[in-house]
Design an enzyme around this catalytic site. Structure first.
Site, PDB file in Angstrom:
ATOM      1  N   GLN A 144       0.986  -1.188  -0.040  1.00 48.12           N
ATOM      2  CA  GLN A 144      -0.040   0.213  -0.131  1.00 48.12           C
ATOM      3  C   GLN A 144       0.915   1.260  -0.041  1.00 48.12           C
ATOM      4  O   GLN A 144       0.346   2.402  -0.192  1.00 48.12           O
ATOM      5  CB  GLN A 144      -1.082  -0.026   1.186  1.00 48.12           C
ATOM      6  CG  GLN A 144      -2.180  -1.161   1.537  1.00 48.12           C
ATOM      7  CD  GLN A 144      -2.619  -1.468   2.558  1.00 48.12           C
ATOM      8  OE1 GLN A 144      -2.695  -2.445   3.007  1.00 48.12           O
ATOM      9  NE2 GLN A 144      -3.192  -0.269   3.125  1.00 48.12           N
ATOM     10  N   ARG A 191      -8.663  -1.967   7.938  1.00 50.54           N
ATOM     11  CA  ARG A 191      -9.750  -0.885   7.278  1.00 50.54           C
ATOM     12  C   ARG A 191     -10.167   0.084   8.419  1.00 50.54           C
ATOM     13  O   ARG A 191     -11.159   0.541   8.648  1.00 50.54           O
ATOM     14  CB  ARG A 191     -10.991  -1.558   6.899  1.00 50.54           C
ATOM     15  CG  ARG A 191     -11.654  -0.736   5.881  1.00 50.54           C
ATOM     16  CD  ARG A 191     -12.705  -1.377   5.303  1.00 50.54           C
ATOM     17  NE  ARG A 191     -13.430  -0.593   4.226  1.00 50.54           N
ATOM     18  CZ  ARG A 191     -13.739  -1.160   3.070  1.00 50.54           C
ATOM     19  NH1 ARG A 191     -13.929  -2.242   3.010  1.00 50.54           N
ATOM     20  NH2 ARG A 191     -14.460  -0.130   2.544  1.00 50.54           N
ATOM     21  N   CYS A 192      -8.879   0.584   9.406  1.00 47.81           N
ATOM     22  CA  CYS A 192      -9.352   1.680  10.124  1.00 47.81           C
ATOM     23  C   CYS A 192      -8.241   2.453  10.372  1.00 47.81           C
ATOM     24  O   CYS A 192      -7.182   1.887  10.349  1.00 47.81           O
ATOM     25  CB  CYS A 192      -9.952   1.101  11.327  1.00 47.81           C
ATOM     26  SG  CYS A 192      -8.814   1.328  12.929  1.00 47.81           S
ATOM     27  N   GLU A 241     -12.996   3.997   5.788  1.00 50.39           N
ATOM     28  CA  GLU A 241     -13.081   3.340   7.071  1.00 50.39           C
ATOM     29  C   GLU A 241     -14.144   3.584   8.236  1.00 50.39           C
ATOM     30  O   GLU A 241     -14.209   2.935   9.004  1.00 50.39           O
ATOM     31  CB  GLU A 241     -11.657   3.520   7.699  1.00 50.39           C
ATOM     32  CG  GLU A 241     -10.721   3.153   6.762  1.00 50.39           C
ATOM     33  CD  GLU A 241      -9.083   3.570   7.150  1.00 50.39           C
ATOM     34  OE1 GLU A 241      -8.327   2.880   6.768  1.00 50.39           O
ATOM     35  OE2 GLU A 241      -8.794   4.661   7.669  1.00 50.39           O
TER      36      GLU A 241
END
Lengths: 163, 291, 791
Positions: free
Chosen positions: C225, C375-376, C745
Site C-alpha cells: 500500500q 480498514r481503520c 474506514e
C-alpha cells in the site's frame, strides 16, 4: 508421479499439454497458460476466487486437478466477452459498482453465469445463497447482488427480443 | 498448499477400478468429487500414492427409484439432488441436507457417496441416511454387499469399507405416503460444519399418530449418531409439543459432543434439544402435506 | 442533495461516474503480483515454526537440497552474513527476517527454499520442516501475565530490557479526570476486549523480486500500500550490500485488497529480495492463505478498562481508559512514529466530555507481530468501540434511551472547530442531524414499541446505536511521520497539447477507485473530462513520492494535492488565456473548462485551447508546457462522522442472531463520487459486522493458532451480510481544498459497536451490560443460560 498428456477446450480453443498428475487446474490455467484472470484466495475451497466453468458448471479450480479436466470444456473469465461484446454480467458489475479491488470479480462473474443459466429470475435471497461460495472483502455484497440482477434483466430482455 | 505427488489412474469400468485399488494397496484412494480428499492433500494430511478417478466410469451417477428404493449412484453429485423437482417433492430431508453442504461450486462436484465414505461425523449426509434407514452398497473384487447404514460408520473417520472396496450405491427406502422429514443445522456461517444438526424422517399412520421415526444427529459424537430412544418414544404416539420435547431430551441424551470453536458440549446439547423439536414439528407438517 | 459544478461530460465532483479501472477487472485482465511472470523466474516457499516459542537446535538443509529443482535453502545464519537477519519495524523495534536461534511464534518464518517451480518448492519446504530440530519452551501467551515475575523474558536481544513491557503511553489530564470521577454522580465501568483479528484481503501478500546484476538494478513487484516508503526502507536496510535508492524500483501493481495488511514489510519480501540479489534471477514469493492468517500482521488486540463519569442528569463529565495492548513478540504496529497507540485519543468521540485520561501499556507475547489497521485509521476502531459501548452502559444505568443520551452529550454544531479533552481539534461536525436521520430511516420509535411487545412475549430483539467520530487523513508534518518521513502526499499533473492529461500520485489504490476519483477532482478543478485524465500510481520510478494509501488518507492528502496542483496549472493557464485573448489576467473569469472575459463571455479560451497554446504558442518568456506538482501537507486531520443503527433479532432458544436492518448515515464532507462513496461504506460495514460477529484469531495456551484457515476464520458471506441502508449528511471540512474528509474506514469503525449495542440492548432487561465482540451465538447462549432464559 505420473505425467499425462491432456487436451482441454478452454474458451473455445483446444489446448494439449503434458502435466504432472498433481498439478491443480488453477496453476495449469494461471502458470502454464497465462490465463491469470482466475485467482487464488485460499487453500481450502472457501473463497471462490478461482471459480471457472467446467462443462458449464461452476467449480473451484483450486480443488481440481488439471488431469481431471482432460477432454472437458472449460470457460474462464477471459472467455466471457464474446466478439468484443461484454457479457451482461460484466456490464452489470461495471454499471452497479459490483467490484472494488477486482480480485474476487472473475470468480463472482463465473459463478453468476451458471446461477443465471439455471435460474434466470433469481430473488435477492437466491442470489445471496447462490454466491455464498464466493468471498468478497470490499463491496459488502449489496452491489454484487445488484450487478447480477442487472444481468438477469438484461438477459431476459435479450431473450424477449429474440422471441 | 501444494498437494504431494501421486499417480493418477482412470479406470473405464468399476471392476477395473477395484482391480486398481487391490493392485496399489492401502495408499491408493478413490477420487470421486474430491472435495474431502483434495483439500486434505493440499494440507498434506493425506498423501495417497495413487488416485483412482472413478468419475469417468459411465453409469455411476444415477438417481432413480427402483425396487422400493431411491437409489443414488456413487458418482451422483450433490447438485443433482437440488435440481431434480421430484426429489424435492418426495425427499425433502435429502434436499434440505444437500442445500446445507458447503456452497454451490462444491456441490457441483461433491458426491453423496463421498460425503458418506469419508466417515466424518461432521458431514451432513450421515445423519440424514440414518434418519432414512438407508443401506449402502459396497462393491469389491468378490461382488457387491449391502450394509445397513447403522453398521456403516464403524469408528472416527472409519467406515465398513474394506481395502479394495468402493461405495457404489446408496439406497433409501421409498417413504410411504404421509411421510415427511427435514434437516436443521446450526452453523457459524453458511457452508460451515454444523455446531449441531438434526435429520428427522417421519411417517404418519392414518390416525395421525407417528408410525415410523428416524432421527440422525450430526457432529455430536465421534460417529454419526442415531437417537434410538427418541425414535422409540415417538413411535405410535400422537404428535404433541410435550412428546417432541421429550424426544429432544432423549436425542440430547444420545449425544456426546465435544467442546470446540463452535461452542461447548452443553451448548450443543441445548441445540439438539431445540432443533429436534423444530424438526419434528416441520416433519409432521410436511407429512400432513401442510408445507 | 449533492450539487455538481461540472457537466456530466466533464464528470467532476458529485457525479457517480462509472469506474475507469473496471474495464480490465471485469475481463480478468487486472495485473496482480502473482500474475507477473518473468523468464527464468524462481519460486520461494517458506518453512515455518510449528511451535510458539522454541530454540532452533539445528537445520539440516540436505534433504531439501537433494530434491531436483531446488537451488537454495536460506536460513537466518545465511542472512546474518549480510547483516540482513533482523530488520527494523515501523515502530523502531526490531523483527527477525529469519531466526538464528529462537522462534517467537507459531508459523514464524524459519528458512526459505528457492526452487524452479512452486510445486518443487513446496516439497522442499516439507522436507526442510522435517529436518529442523527444536527445543520447545513454555510460551507466554496471555498478555496479562507478561509482566509476572516468572514470565520468560522474550526479548533478551534488546539491550537493557528486563521485562516484557514495550512502552507506556498516556494522554490527558489525569488529575482533572480523577477529580471528575470523584465528583461524579454516576460512574460506569466495563472491561472491553477488542480481539485480535486479521484483514484477510482476498489476495494474500507476495512479491516478485528481480535483481539484474549487470545494471545493479532491483525491481520488486509487491503487494504494498506504500511503495515509495518501501523503496526507501529497502535502501536504508540493504544499502550496505549495494542497493542504492536510484536503482531500486518498487512497483505496486493491482492490489487485491489491502485494508492495512499490506503496509508492513514482511520477512518474505526481504528474503525474496535477498534471494534474487544473491542468485541473480527473479524470485516469486506468494504466501498461501494459512501463512497469511497465521503470520502476517494482526489488528486490534486491546484489553481495555473503560470508565465514564456523569451527572445524574446524564451529562458526561469524565472518561478514563486503561489499556493493555498485546503486540506479539515485537512492536510492528503501523502507526505514525510519534503515536505508539495510533490515534486512540479520539476516544472522547462525538461527545463534549470536559476531561479525559487514557493510559496504555504494550507488552510482548509469543504471538505474531502486528497492530496494523483492519480498514481503520490507527487504532480508531478500538477507541470508538470503547466510547460507544460505554455510552450505552451509561444510558442503561441511568434508565435513559441511548439515542436521547447521545443527543444530550453531542458536541454542538456551534462548538466547531472543537478542541477535545485529549487535544484534537475537530475540523467540523453536526452530529444530531445524522442520528436523527438514521432514527427516522429505521423507524426508531416504532422499533422501541415492537421491542417492548416482543419482550413481553419472551422474544429477543435489540436496537443498537453508534454515533462515531473518525479521525483520518494523516497527517500534518509537524506531528506525523513514519520513520521520519513526513506524512504528506503528492500529485503530479501534466496536460498534453490536445488538452488531455496524465496525473501521478504517491498513494496506491487497492480497490478505492483512485483512477476514477482523482480524475474527477482534476476534472472539477480543470474542466478536462475525467475520462480523458489518466491516473497512475504505484511505480516508484514514475510516480511522485508519497506515503501511500491507508488510514483513509488518500482523499485528505493526495486528493488535496491534486486540487492544489490543478490550481497551479490554472494559474498558468490564466496567463496563457490572457495572452491569447489579449486582456489582463484580472479581466478573466474561470468556469470549469474555460476562461472568459468578464462581461464578454463569448470571448473565451477553453482549457484545451490553452493546453495547445502552452506547447505551440506560449507567451515569450514563459516556460512551455502545462504541468504542476504539489506535495500537500495537511493543516489538520479531518473528522468524518456518522450514526448507525443495527436491528438484531436473537433466537431465544438457539441464540442464533440475525441482523434484520442496518442503517448507516455517514458524513464525509463533500463527496467526490457518490457511487464510490456508497460502495466504500457498504464494504466497510461488512468489515464492521465481521469482527463484531464472526472473526477472531484464537490461540490456545501453547500458542497454537486454532483457526488459521478460511474454514475456521470466518469471513462473512453474502448470506450473513444484511442489505445495507445508507444515507448521508454533508458537513464540509473547512481546511481541505475540496471540503472532503475521507470515508472508507468510517463504517468499519462505526459498525461494531452498533452490533454489540444491539445485542446488549436485546439482553439488557436481563441485566446484561456488556458482551465482548465477536458476539457469537455461543456467547449469547451462555448469557441466556446464566440468566435462566434457556434451561
Amino acid at each position: 508421479m505420473s505425467k499425462h498428456s491432456i487436451t482441454i477446450e478452454i474458451n473455445g480453443e483446444s489446448f494439449t499439454q503434458e502435466v504432472d498428475s498433481r498439478k491443480l487446474l488453477i496453476h495449469f490455467l494461471r502458470d502454464d497458460l497465462a490465463l491469470t484472470g482466475t485467482h487464488i484466495g485460499c487453500d481450502t475451497s472457501s473463497c471462490g476466487a478461482c471459480t471457472i466453468l467446467l462443462n458449464g458448471k461452476s467449480i473451484k479450480a483450486c480443488t481440481f486437478f488439471a488431469v481431471q479436466a482432460n477432454n472437458q470444456k472449460i470457460e474462464t473469465i477471459e472467455g466471457v466477452e464474446q466478439g468484443g461484446q461484454l457479457h451482461p454480467l460484466q456490464e452489470g458489475f461495471h454499471q452497479e459498482h459490483g467490484l472494488q479491488c477486482g480480485f474476487c470479480t472473475p470468480g463472482m462473474i463465473m459463478r453468476g453465469k451458471e446461477l443465471l443459466e439455471k435460474n434466470p429470475n433469481p430473488t435477492e435471497e437466491e442470489i445471496r445463497w447462490g454466491i455464498s461460495g464466493n468471498l468478497c472483502r470490499c463491496t459488502g455484497y449489496s452491489n454484487i447482488i445488484k450487478s447480477i440482477q442487472y444481468a438477469a434483466n438484461k438477459l431476459n430482455e435479450k431473450q424477449e427480443e429474440a422471441a | 498448499m501444494i498437494p504431494p505427488t501421486f499417480d493418477y489412474l482412470v479406470p473405464a469400468t468399476l471392476p477395473e477400478a477395484i482391480a486398481l485399488l487391490h493392485e496399489h494397496g492401502d495408499e491408493a484412494k478413490v477420487l470421486a468429487g474430491g472435495h474431502s480428499l483434495i483439500p486434505a492433500m493440499r494440507l498434506r494430511f493425506a498423501e495417497p500414492s495413487h488416485l483412482i478417478d472413478i468419475s469417468h466410469i459411465p453409469g455411476l451417477d444415477y438417481v432413480r427409484e427402483e425396487g422400493g428404493f431411491l437409489k443414488i449412484g456413487t458418482m451422483a453429485r450433490e447438485v443433482v439432488l437440488e435440481d431434480l423437482p421430484w426429489i424435492s417433492e418426495r425427499y425433502p430431508l435429502l434436499v434440505d441436507t444437500t442445500k446445507m453442504i458447503a456452497d454451490p461450486q462444491v456441490r457441483n462436484l461433491a458426491t453423496v457417496g463421498g460425503n458418506l465414505a469419508h466417515g466424518d461425523p461432521a458431514n451432513d449426509h450421515p445423519a440424514t441416511m440414518l434418519a432414512y434407514r438407508a443401506e449402502i452398497e459396497i462393491t469389491g473384487a468378490s461382488g457387491a454387499r449391502i450394509v445397513p447404514i447403522d453398521e456403516f460408520f464403524t469408528d472416527f473417520f472409519t467406515t465398513a469399507l474394506e481395502h479394495g472396496e468402493i461405495l457404489t450405491e446408496i439406497r433409501i427406502p421409498i417413504p410411504p405416503s404421509r411421510s415427511g422429514g427435514c434437516y436443521l443445522k446450526v452453523e457459524r456461517k453458511v457452508g460451515d460444519y454444523a455446531a449441531a444438526a438434526v435429520a428427522v424422517q417421519l411417517s404418519l399412520a392414518a390416525d395421525g399418530s407417528i408410525e415410523q421415526a428416524g432421527i440422525g444427529l450430526t457432529n455430536v459424537a465421534a460417529l454419526p449418531t442415531r437417537a434410538v430412544d427418541a425414535e422409540n418414544a415417538l413411535r405410535g404416539q400422537q404428535p404433541s409439543d410435550a412428546l417432541f420435547a421429550q424426544a429432544g431430551q432423549l436425542a440430547a441424551d444420545a449425544s456426546s459432543p465435544a467442546d470446540d470453536l463452535r461452542g461447548s458440549a452443553e451448548y450443543k446439547l441445548t441445540l439438539i434439544r431445540e432443533l429436534i423439536q423444530r424438526a419434528l414439528r416441520r416433519s409432521v407438517e410436511r407429512a400432513q402435506g401442510r408445507s | 442533495m449533492i450539487m455538481c459544478k461540472t457537466s456530466k461530460e466533464i464528470g467532476g465532483m458529485g457525479h457517480s461516474l462509472k469506474r475507469k479501472e473496471d474495464a480490465r477487472f471485469i475481463r480478468g485482465l487486472g495485473k496482480y503480483t502473482d500474475d507477473v511472470q518473468l523468464p527464468g523466474m524462481l519460486y520461494m516457499d517458506i518453512a515455518r515454526s510449528p511451535f510458539a516459542y522454541a530454540k532452533i537446535k539445528s537445520i539440516d538443509k540436505s534433504a531439501a537440497m537433494e530434491i531436483p529443482g531446488v537451488l537454495a535453502v536460506i536460513t537466518g545464519e545465511d542472512l546474518k552474513q549480510y547483516n540482513l537477519h533482523w530488520m527494523p519495524t515501523l515502530m523502531s523495534d526490531t523483527q527477525m527476517v529469519l531466526p538464528t536461534d529462537t522462534v517467537m511464534y507459531q508459523a514464524q518464518e524459519v528458512a526459505a527454499v528457492i526452487a524452479t517451480d512452486r510445486y518443487i518448492a513446496a516439497d522442499a519446504v516439507q522436507a526442510l520442516e522435517n529436518s529442523i530440530e527444536y527445543e520447545q519452551m513454555k510460551p507466554l501467551i496471555d498478555p496479562h501475565k507478561a509482566l509476572d515475575a516468572d514470565a520468560p523474558l522474550l526479548r533478551p536481544d534488546k539491550e537493557g530490557r528486563t521485562d516484557n513491557h514495550i512502552w507506556h503511553w498516556q494522554t490527558g489530564d489525569q488529575e482533572a479526570t480523577e477529580q471528575a470521577f470523584d465528583e461524579a454522580d454516576v460512574v460506569v465501568k466495563e472491561q472491553v476486549y477488542i480481539p485480535r483479528i486479521h484483514v484477510a484481503s482476498i489476495e494474500t501478500c507476495g512479491c516478485v523480486a528481480s535483481y539484474e546484476k549487470a545494471e545493479g538494478k532491483l525491481t520488486v513487484w509487491m503487494t504494498t500500500q506504500a511503495p515509495h516508503a518501501i523503496r526507501t526502507v529497502i535502501a536504508l536496510v540493504a544499502g550496505h550490500v549495494g542497493l542504492s535508492e536510484e536503482r531500486i524500483r518498487v512497483i505496486s501493481p493491482d492490489i487485491g485488497g489491502g485494508f492495512g495488511g499490506k503496509v508492513p514489510v514482511y520477512p518474505g519480501y526481504v528474503i525474496a529480495i535477498a534471494a534474487s540479489f544473491l542468485i541473480g534471477k527473479p524470485v516469486k514469493w506468494i504466501e498461501d492463505r494459512s501463512e497469511n492468517l497465521q503470520a502476517d500482521s494482526f489488528a486490534r488486540d486491546y484489553h481495555m478498562t473503560v470508565e465514564l463519569a456523569s451527572t445524574k442528569e446524564g451529562k458526561m463529565t469524565g472518561l478514563r481508559i486503561k489499556t493493555l495492548a498485546d503486540h506479539g513478540y515485537t512492536d510492528a504496529a503501523a502507526n505514525p512514529s510519534k503515536f505508539p497507540s495510533g490515534l486512540f485519543s479520539i476516544v472522547t468521540g462525538s461527545y463534549d466530555i470536559p476531561t479525559a485520561f487514557t493510559e496504555m501499556d504494550a507488552v510482548y507475547t509469543n504471538k505474531p507481530p502486528g497492530g496494523v489497521a483492519y480498514r481503520c485509521s490507527f487504532r480508531v476502531t478500538e477507541a470508538v468501540h470503547a466510547i460507544e459501548r460505554i455510552t450505552d452502559v451509561l444510558a442503561q444505568k441511568l434508565g435513559r434511551d441511548p439515542a436521547d443520551l447521545r443527543f444530550q452529550n453531542f458536541i454542538q454544531k456551534d462548538q466547531f472547530p472543537y478542541r477535545s479533552a485529549l487535544g484534537w481539534e475537530y475540523d467540523s461536525g453536526d452530529y444530531a442531524p445524522a442520528l436523527r436521520k438514521a432514527m427516522d430511516m429505521v423507524g426508531y420509535e416504532e422499533l422501541r414499541k415492537e421491542q417492548a411487545e416482543k419482550r413481553a412475549r419472551g422474544e429477543l430483539m435489540g436496537i443498537g446505536i453508534s454515533s462515531f467520530t473518525e479521525i483520518v487523513g494523516a497527517g500534518p508534518s509537524k506531528d506525523f511521520d513514519i520513520l521520519g518521513i513526513k506524512m504528506f502526499d503528492s500529485a503530479e499533473v501534466r496536460i498534453h497539447p490536445t488538452g488531455k492529461a496524465i496525473a501521478r500520485f504517491g498513494t496506491k489504490s487497492q480497490g478505492q477507485g483512485h483512477e476514477t476519483t482523482y480524475a474527477q477532482i482534476l476534472a472539477e478543478e480543470l474542466g478536462i473530462p475525467a475520462m480523458h485524465i489518466q491516473i497512475e500510481e504505484g511505480d516508484t520510478d514514475t510516480a511522485p513520492y508519497g506515503l501511500g494509501t491507508y488510514a483513509s488518507r488518500s482523499t485528505p492528502t493526495a486528493g488535496a494535492a491534486a486540487a492544489k496542483a490543478a490550481h497551479k496549472i490554472r494559474d498558468k493557464a490564466r496567463k496563457i488565456a490572457a495572452y491569447l485573448l489579449e486582456v489582463s489576467e484580472e479581466d478573466l473569469e474561470w468556469e470549469p473548462g474555460k476562461f472568459f472575459v468578464k462581461g464578454a463571455p463569448e470571448r473565451s479560451k477553453t482549457i484545451q485551447d490553452i493546453a495547445f497554446a502552452a506547447y505551440t504558442n506560449h507567451p515569450q518568456g514563459m516556460e512551455a508546457g502545462l504541468e504542476a506538482t504539489h506535495y500537500y501537507d495537511p493543516p489538520n486531520l479531518t473528522f468524518p462522522f456518522g450514526s448507525y443503527i443495527c436491528v438484531m433479532d436473537i433466537d431465544p432458544k438457539t441464540a442464533e442472531m440475525k441482523i434484520r436492518r442496518f442503517v448507516a448515515i455517514d458524513d464525509c464532507g463533500n463527496i467526490i463520487n457518490p457511487m464510490i462513496v456508497t460502495g466504500q461504506i457498504h464494504g466497510g460495514l461488512a468489515m464492521g459486522i465481521a469482527p463484531a460477529m464472526y472473526e477472531e484469531l484464537i490461540y490456545d495456551d501453547d500458542g497454537n493458532i486454532l483457526n488459521g484457515t478460511f474454514m475456521d476464520y470466518l469471513l462473512p458471506t453474502s448470506v450473513e451480510t444484511p442489505n445495507w441502508e445508507t444515507g448521508h449528511t454533508i458537513t464540509p471540512s473547512p481546511h481541505h481544498p475540496l471540503g472532503a474528509k475521507g470515508v472508507a474506514e468510517s463504517p468499519t469503525v462505526g459498525a461494531p459497536p452498533a452490533v454489540a449495542n444491539a445485542v446488549v440492548d436485546a439482553l439488557s432487561h436481563l441485566g446484561v451490560t456488556h458482551v465482548d465482540i465477536p458476539v457469537t451465538p455461543f456467547k449469547v447462549w451462555k448469557i441466556l443460560k446464566e440468566k435462566g432464559v434457556i434451561s
